[in-house]
Design a protein around this motif. Structure first.
Motif, short mmCIF file in Angstrom:
data_model
loop_
_atom_site.label_atom_id
_atom_site.label_comp_id
_atom_site.label_asym_id
_atom_site.label_seq_id
_atom_site.Cartn_x
_atom_site.Cartn_y
_atom_site.Cartn_z
N ARG A 117 10.46 -61.08 -22.31
CA ARG A 117 11.37 -61.02 -23.45
C ARG A 117 11.15 -59.72 -24.24
O ARG A 117 12.11 -59.03 -24.61
N LEU A 118 9.88 -59.36 -24.46
CA LEU A 118 9.59 -58.13 -25.21
C LEU A 118 10.04 -56.89 -24.46
O LEU A 118 10.56 -55.94 -25.06
N LEU A 119 9.84 -56.87 -23.14
CA LEU A 119 10.31 -55.73 -22.35
C LEU A 119 11.83 -55.62 -22.37
O LEU A 119 12.39 -54.53 -22.48
N HIS A 120 12.50 -56.77 -22.31
CA HIS A 120 13.96 -56.78 -22.36
C HIS A 120 14.44 -56.26 -23.73
O HIS A 120 15.38 -55.47 -23.80
N GLN A 121 13.78 -56.70 -24.80
CA GLN A 121 14.14 -56.22 -26.14
C GLN A 121 13.93 -54.72 -26.26
O GLN A 121 14.76 -54.01 -26.81
N ALA A 122 12.80 -54.24 -25.75
CA ALA A 122 12.51 -52.80 -25.81
C ALA A 122 13.53 -52.00 -25.02
O ALA A 122 13.97 -50.93 -25.45
N GLU A 123 13.93 -52.54 -23.88
CA GLU A 123 14.94 -51.88 -23.06
C GLU A 123 16.27 -51.81 -23.81
O GLU A 123 16.94 -50.78 -23.83
N GLY A 124 16.64 -52.90 -24.47
CA GLY A 124 17.88 -52.92 -25.25
C GLY A 124 17.84 -51.94 -26.41
O GLY A 124 18.83 -51.28 -26.71
N GLU A 125 16.69 -51.84 -27.07
CA GLU A 125 16.55 -50.91 -28.18
C GLU A 125 16.66 -49.47 -27.69
O GLU A 125 17.28 -48.63 -28.34
N ALA A 126 16.05 -49.18 -26.54
CA ALA A 126 16.12 -47.83 -25.98
C ALA A 126 17.55 -47.47 -25.61
O ALA A 126 18.02 -46.36 -25.87
N GLU A 127 18.28 -48.42 -25.00
CA GLU A 127 19.68 -48.17 -24.63
C GLU A 127 20.53 -47.97 -25.88
O GLU A 127 21.41 -47.12 -25.91
N SER A 128 20.23 -48.73 -26.92
CA SER A 128 20.97 -48.60 -28.18
C SER A 128 20.75 -47.23 -28.80
O SER A 128 21.68 -46.60 -29.28
#
Length: 139
Positions: A117-128
């Motif tokens: 979940r944390l990796l997915h969140q970090a990935e989403g933040e980076a894409e944002s």
């Protein structure tokens, strides 16, 4: 030193953990005397000063001059300190992929799900961040 008195001594790591706990709980810089008083163990002044100085030299604490000596406070909270230890341990081995693989396979199901979940969140933040940077550049 006799075996009896040796057994009464607390492990150094435990004392350091207690010192850090006092400083985290205080939420403000404290002198060696204030930390010693909060611990309530009656340690020698020099013992407490040595512990705090060593933690400062390791980068765990920052210090500011006060009237007679220094006041100390943690650089990071407990979670940040542990995360830093984990990062340094990972960086100490050239086979990072193997270390990470062994770490991940040793996690409980709950911890593995949290990490995903944390990796997915970090990935989403980076894409944002990437998206907003490219949007800003195209105007």
């Amino acid at each position: 030193m006799s075996d009896k008195s040796q057994g009464a001594r607390r492990p150094h790591g435990e004392l350091v953990a207690d010192v850090l706990a006092v400083l985290w709980q205080a939420g403000k810089p404290m002198t060696a005397q204030q930390v010693n008083d909060a611990l309530g163990r009656g340690l020698a002044r020099t013992t407490m000063a040595t512990i705090l100085t060593r933690l400062y030299e390791k980068g765990t604490l920052r210090r500011t001059p006060v009237v007679r000596g220094f006041a100390y406070e943690p650089v990071e909270d407990s979670a940040g300190l542990v995360a830093g230890r984990m990062r340094r341990a990972l960086e100490s081995d050239p086979r990072r992929d193997l270390v990470l693989r062994r770490f991940v396979t040793s996690l409980s199901d709950d911890d593995e799900e949290t990490l995903r979940r944390l990796l997915h969140q970090a990935e989403g933040e980076a894409e944002s961040e990437d998206g907003s940077a490219s949007e800003g550049g195209s105007e």
